[in-house]
Design a protein around this motif. Structure first.
Motif, mmCIF file in Angstrom:
data_model
loop_
_atom_site.group_PDB
_atom_site.id
_atom_site.type_symbol
_atom_site.label_atom_id
_atom_site.label_comp_id
_atom_site.label_asym_id
_atom_site.label_seq_id
_atom_site.Cartn_x
_atom_site.Cartn_y
_atom_site.Cartn_z
ATOM 1 N N TYR A 39 0.838 -1.199 0.000
ATOM 2 C CA TYR A 39 0.000 0.000 0.000
ATOM 3 C C TYR A 39 0.876 1.253 0.000
ATOM 4 O O TYR A 39 1.736 1.413 0.852
ATOM 5 C CB TYR A 39 -0.901 0.020 1.239
ATOM 6 N N GLY A 40 0.606 2.149 -0.963
ATOM 7 C CA GLY A 40 1.295 3.428 -1.023
ATOM 8 C C GLY A 40 0.504 4.509 -0.307
ATOM 9 O O GLY A 40 -0.596 4.265 0.212
ATOM 10 N N GLN A 41 1.021 5.725 -0.324
ATOM 11 C CA GLN A 41 0.364 6.846 0.360
ATOM 12 C C GLN A 41 -1.041 7.117 -0.191
ATOM 13 O O GLN A 41 -1.966 7.388 0.576
ATOM 14 C CB GLN A 41 1.236 8.103 0.279
ATOM 15 N N ALA A 42 -1.202 7.049 -1.492
ATOM 16 C CA ALA A 42 -2.530 7.286 -2.092
ATOM 17 C C ALA A 42 -3.510 6.201 -1.637
ATOM 18 O O ALA A 42 -4.676 6.491 -1.368
ATOM 19 C CB ALA A 42 -2.428 7.320 -3.613
ATOM 20 N N ASP A 43 -3.027 4.962 -1.541
ATOM 21 C CA ASP A 43 -3.887 3.868 -1.074
ATOM 22 C C ASP A 43 -4.298 4.094 0.379
ATOM 23 O O ASP A 43 -5.457 3.874 0.744
ATOM 24 C CB ASP A 43 -3.154 2.524 -1.182
ATOM 25 N N LEU A 44 -3.356 4.537 1.184
ATOM 26 C CA LEU A 44 -3.652 4.795 2.600
ATOM 27 C C LEU A 44 -4.665 5.932 2.738
ATOM 28 O O LEU A 44 -5.561 5.878 3.593
ATOM 29 C CB LEU A 44 -2.373 5.117 3.366
ATOM 30 N N ALA A 45 -4.543 6.938 1.891
ATOM 31 C CA ALA A 45 -5.512 8.038 1.914
ATOM 32 C C ALA A 45 -6.905 7.517 1.557
ATOM 33 O O ALA A 45 -7.902 7.918 2.166
ATOM 34 C CB ALA A 45 -5.080 9.142 0.943
ATOM 35 N N ARG A 46 -6.976 6.594 0.613
ATOM 36 C CA ARG A 46 -8.266 5.990 0.251
ATOM 37 C C ARG A 46 -8.833 5.177 1.412
ATOM 38 O O ARG A 46 -10.024 5.250 1.685
ATOM 39 C CB ARG A 46 -8.119 5.090 -0.971
ATOM 40 N N VAL A 47 -7.982 4.398 2.055
ATOM 41 C CA VAL A 47 -8.434 3.596 3.200
ATOM 42 C C VAL A 47 -9.002 4.526 4.270
ATOM 43 O O VAL A 47 -10.073 4.269 4.834
ATOM 44 C CB VAL A 47 -7.299 2.725 3.767
#
Length: 125
Positions: A39-47
């Motif tokens: 998981y990258g930063q953009a994925d974490l923001a989505r989560v």
């Protein structure tokens, strides 16, 4: 960040994260050469966004539609806003229903308070 770390950080089960990925809420999770989710930063923001919206009782269907619109870019800004406004209206209706239920419970509790006081008076006489 690995799925176990994301799961722990956001208090979401790994199964739920996999489900979100499968239904398109987290569509672009990278994988390492050995196939492990990364998981990258953009994925974490989505989560984080998904968790926030689920806490606000936004349905999975509405979230899925929102994410599909988001993927299409700024041309969907108005549609995304309308979707969120609709979800806000649904939440307001639910809150109103819950407030009515709370009033009923408060009334019943007060009624039992009166019954208990009356019963105690009768026992003292």
């Amino acid at each position: 960040m690995r799925i176990a770390e994301v799961s722990q950080k956001y208090d979401i089960s790994a199964d739920t994260l996999r489900y979100y990925e499968r239904i398109g809420l987290l569509p672009h999770i990278r994988r390492t050469s050995s196939g492990v989710r990364d998981y990258g930063q953009a994925d974490l923001a989505r989560v984080e966004f998904i968790k926030c919206m689920r806490s606000a009782n936004v349905s999975i269907e509405a979230l899925t539609e929102y994410m599909q619109l988001f993927e299409r870019g700024d041309e969907t800004l108005t549609l995304r806003k309308q979707l969120l406004e609709n979800q806000r209206d649904v939440l307001r209706d639910r809150i109103a229903e819950m407030e009515e239920g709370l009033k009923l419970l408060d009334y019943k509790i007060a009624h039992y308070d009166d019954l208990i006081v009356a019963a105690e008076r009768n026992m003292q006489q």
